[in-house]
Design an enzyme around this catalytic site. Structure first.
Site, PDB file in Angstrom:
ATOM      1  N   ASP A  44       0.836  -1.204   0.000  1.00  0.00           N
ATOM      2  CA  ASP A  44       0.000   0.000   0.000  1.00  0.00           C
ATOM      3  C   ASP A  44       0.864   1.244   0.000  1.00  0.00           C
ATOM      4  O   ASP A  44       1.860   1.306   0.717  1.00  0.00           O
ATOM      5  CB  ASP A  44      -0.883   0.029   1.257  1.00  0.00           C
ATOM      6  N   ALA A  72       5.884   3.613  10.439  1.00  0.00           N
ATOM      7  CA  ALA A  72       5.826   2.340   9.726  1.00  0.00           C
ATOM      8  C   ALA A  72       4.427   1.747   9.825  1.00  0.00           C
ATOM      9  O   ALA A  72       3.714   1.956  10.790  1.00  0.00           O
ATOM     10  CB  ALA A  72       6.839   1.364  10.327  1.00  0.00           C
ATOM     11  N   LYS A  73       4.081   1.001   8.786  1.00  0.00           N
ATOM     12  CA  LYS A  73       2.731   0.448   8.711  1.00  0.00           C
ATOM     13  C   LYS A  73       2.423  -0.511   9.853  1.00  0.00           C
ATOM     14  O   LYS A  73       1.285  -0.637  10.267  1.00  0.00           O
ATOM     15  CB  LYS A  73       2.554  -0.282   7.372  1.00  0.00           C
ATOM     16  N   ARG A  74       3.449  -1.184  10.327  1.00  0.00           N
ATOM     17  CA  ARG A  74       3.223  -2.138  11.410  1.00  0.00           C
ATOM     18  C   ARG A  74       2.797  -1.451  12.691  1.00  0.00           C
ATOM     19  O   ARG A  74       2.004  -1.979  13.456  1.00  0.00           O
ATOM     20  CB  ARG A  74       4.500  -2.956  11.663  1.00  0.00           C
ATOM     21  N   LYS A  75       3.355  -0.308  12.931  1.00  0.00           N
ATOM     22  CA  LYS A  75       3.082   0.385  14.185  1.00  0.00           C
ATOM     23  C   LYS A  75       1.937   1.380  14.092  1.00  0.00           C
ATOM     24  O   LYS A  75       1.346   1.755  15.085  1.00  0.00           O
ATOM     25  CB  LYS A  75       4.330   1.181  14.612  1.00  0.00           C
TER      26      LYS A  75
END
Length: 487
Positions: free
Chosen positions: A18, A255-258
Site C-alpha cells: 500500500d 511504519a505500517k506495522r506500528k
RNA sequence: GUCCCCAUCGUCCAGUGGCCUAGGACCCAGCCCUUUCAAGGCUGUAACGGCGGUUCGAAUCCGCUUGGGGAUACCA
C-alpha cells in the site's frame, strides 16, 4: 537559497505494498517546488527489487496521488519525454553505465556468495572492528582466479571501487553542509541484472533531468555513494534535499506495522478529505503560510514555498490536528457538495444505501450535521435514522433507559400539538413553536426533559442532530408515526 | 560496535543575540451560548533536556553531556 528555475522534481516510490504516507508527504513539496518554478513533477516507479513487488500497488500509487490532487506531470501512467518511468524498463541504461564504470576501473566484478558475505559480516561484528564492509576479496581477480577460492558464485555482481578520497560532505537545501560516512564498496548492479537504488537513482535523476533529488533523511548516509558516481561520470550534481522523517508517537520512523496512518489509504477509508490531509501534511516540519492560522490551500503553499523553511526535526504524525482540520474543511463545504461527498464515500466503503434517496436526504440534513462531523465516516450513524423506515427504527437501550417518567404524557401532548399543524406548514420553526407551547409552557417542563422523549422517538437515540430540523426532514406524517410508535 | 542526523508547551510550528516575564495552532480544562451532541465566543494550564563557555546581554553562537532517531544489505 533559491534554486534556479524551472525545477524538475520527482517522487520515486516502490510498488511494494500500500502506498506510504511518506510518499504523499514528499509529493506535496515536490509538486509545490515544481509548480512555483514552472517546472514539472515526475513520478518514477522504483521496482528494482523483484522479490518485493506487490501486484496492484503501482495502480494504488496513481490512485492515491490523484485522490490527493497531486498527480504527476510525467509518469508510467501518463508518459512523458523522459520515459520509460519504470526502472524495470530501464535496465539497458543501468547496464551501460555499469560497464562504463567497469571499463574506467571505478567498479569491479564480485563473485562472492551471499553466504560468504554473511559470514564475513558476522566475523566483523564479533571482532568489534570499527568498520564493517566488503573485504575486496574479488578485487583484481579474474573470474577463473576467483573460482578457485571458496564462496564463489557463478553470477557476479558489480561493486563500486571506493577511492581513498571519496566526497564526504555535500550541501543540502534544508540542512546546509552535511557530513556523512565513508561508503563501502557498494553493489551497484545485482546478480539478476537489476541495479541497486544507488546506481538507479543517479542514472535516472541525471537522464530524466531531475534538478532536485528529494528524499527522506534516511538517505543522508548513502549520499557519498551517489556523489562518487556523479563524479566518475562527470555529471552535474542536482540539488539534494533530505526531508525529515515522519515519526510514530514513540518517535520511531513511521511504519505500517506500528501505525495504521502510515498507509495512505487509511485516510481515505476513514473519511478524511484529501484537501484536509494535504493541508495537514504540509504543516509537518514546515511552518504555516499564514501567521495564526493552520488552514491553507495548496496554492497558498506553492506561492510561498521555500525548501529553506523546513525544520530539520522529524515530526510526530499526531492525528489530533488532522481531525480538527478535517472538520473545518467539512464545515466549509456547501450542502450539496457535502451530500455528494458523503454518498460517494458510502459507495467507496460499500455502505448499502439507495444512492438517489440518500443523496437527497443527506443534502437536506447537511446543515445540521455539518458542524458535528469530524470525518465523512461519522455521517452514517448520524443520519441513518432519517434513512430507515419508520417501523424499522431501533430504540437504543440507553435512550430507553433515559426516558423520563412523564414520557407518555409528553408524547401524547406532542402528537396532539404537531398533528394540529397544517400539513403544508410543517417546518422546523412551526414544529418547535408548537412543541414549546405544548410541552414547555403547557406541561411546565424544562426543555431538556420535554424534548428527551421526542428525540428518542424520532431518532432512537439519546444524542441526535437538531430535533426540529430532523422532524422537518422526515415530514409531519413520519414524525407523528414515530411518536405514536414509541408511545 | 561504528558513522551520521536531530533537540522550544502533550503534539505541530514561530523564534535566527536584546522586541521573550518565549508567540500561534491543535489537544486539554473552565465559563458563556444551548432541546441532546456539536459548532462558536471568552479565559486558562503547559516548553527553551543538563553543564560549561563566548558576550554588556543567549531559546538563539561554541564545547561537552544526556536523550531520541537514522544508516551500516545483491531493500528501498
Amino acid at each position: 537559497m533559491t534554486p534556479p528555475l524551472p525545477a524538475r522534481t520527482r517522487v520515486a516510490p516502490s510498488p511494494t505494498g500500500d502506498p506510504h504516507v511518506g510518499t504523499a508527504y514528499q509529493a506535496i513539496f515536490d509538486l509545490a517546488c515544481a509548480r512555483q518554478t514552472g517546472g514539472q513533477f515526475v513520478l518514477r516507479i522504483e521496482d528494482t527489487d523483484q522479490a518485493r513487488q506487490v501486484e496492484g500497488s503501482e495502480q494504488q500509487i496513481y490512485d492515491t496521488l490523484a485522490w490527493l490532487g497531486l498527480s504527476p506531470d510525467e509518469s508510467p501512467e501518463v508518459g512523458g519525454p523522459a520515459g520509460p518511468y519504470r526502472q524495470s524498463e530501464r535496465l539497458p541504461e543501468y547496464a551501460a553505465v555499469a560497464q562504463q564504470l567497469l571499463d574506467a576501473g571505478h567498479a569491479y566484478h564480485c563473485w562472492c556468495t551471499p553466504e560468504r558475505l554473511a559470514d564475513l559480516r558476522k566475523q566483523q561484528e564479533a571482532s568489534k572492528q570499527a568498520d564493517t564492509g566488503y573485504d575486496r576479496r574479488c578485487y583484481g581477480l579474474t573470474r577463473d582466479e576467483r573460482a578457485k577460492l571458496p564462496g564463489f558464485s557463478e553470477k557476479p555482481v558489480v561493486r563500486m571501487l571506493v577511492p581513498d578520497d571519496p566526497p564526504l560532505t555535500f550541501t543540502d537545501l534544508i540542512r546546509g553542509e552535511v557530513a556523512c560516512p565513508r561508503p563501502d564498496d557498494q553493489v551497484i548492479l545485482k546478480a539478476d541484472g537489476f541495479p541497486t537504488y544507488h546506481l538507479a537513482v543517479v542514472v535516472d535523476d541525471h537522464l530524466m533531468g531531475i534538478t532536485h533529488t528529494v528524499r527522506g533523511e534516511e538517505w543522508i548516509s548513502s549520499t557519498p555513494k551517489h556523489l562518487l558516481i556523479y563524479r566518475w561520470l562527470g555529471w552535474d550534481l542536482p540539488f539534494f534535499v533530505h526531508m525529515p522523517l515522519l515519526r510514530n508517537a514513540d518517535k520511531s520512523k513511521i511504519a505500517k506495522r506500528k501505525n495504521p496512518a502510515a498507509r495512505l489509504m487509511w485516510f481515505r477509508e476513514n473519511g478524511y478529505l484529501p484537501e484536509a490531509l494535504v493541508n495537514f501534511l504540509s504543516l509537518l516540519a514546515y511552518p504555516p503560510v499564514h501567521e495564526g492560522s493552520d488552514i491553507q490551500s495548496f496554492d497558498e503553499l506553492v506561492a510561498s514555498f521555500d525548501w529553506g523553511k523546513f525544520s530539520t526535526t522529524g515530526p510526530v504524525v499526531d492525528l489530533g490536528k488532522l481531525d480538527w482540520l478535517n472538520g473545518a474543511y467539512i464545515r466549509a463545504l456547501t450542502d450539496d457538495e457535502l451530500g455528494a461527498r458523503i454518498v460517494a464515500y458510502w459507495d467507496e466503503v460499500g455502505q448499502p444505501v439507495d444512492a438517489v434517496e440518500a443523496r437527497r436526504v443527506v443534502t437536506q440534513a447537511a446543515p445540521i450535521i455539518k458542524e458535528r462531523l469530524t470525518t465523512l465516516r461519522d455521517a452514517y450513524p448520524m443520519v441513518d435514522f432519517l434513512l430507515v423506515d419508520d417501523d424499522l427504527l431501533v430504540i437504543e437501550d440507553d435512550a430507553r433507559e433515559a426516558l423520563p417518567e412523564q414520557t407518555p404524557q409528553i408524547l401524547a401532548a406532542a402528537i396532539k400539538a404537531l398533528g394540529a399543524l397544517p400539513g403544508d406548514g410543517f417546518t422546523a420553526e412551526t414544529a418547535e413553536a408548537a412543541l414549546r407551547a405544548s410541552l414547555v409552557d403547557g406541561l411546565g417542563l424544562k426543555p431538556r426533559v420535554a424534548f428527551n422523549p421526542v428525540r428518542t422517538a424520532i431518532s432512537g437515540r439519546k444524542v441526535s442532530p437538531p430535533l426540529f430540523e430532523s422532524m422537518a426532514i422526515l415530514g409531519q406524517a413520519r414524525t407523528l408515526a414515530r411518536l405514536q410508535s414509541l408511545k
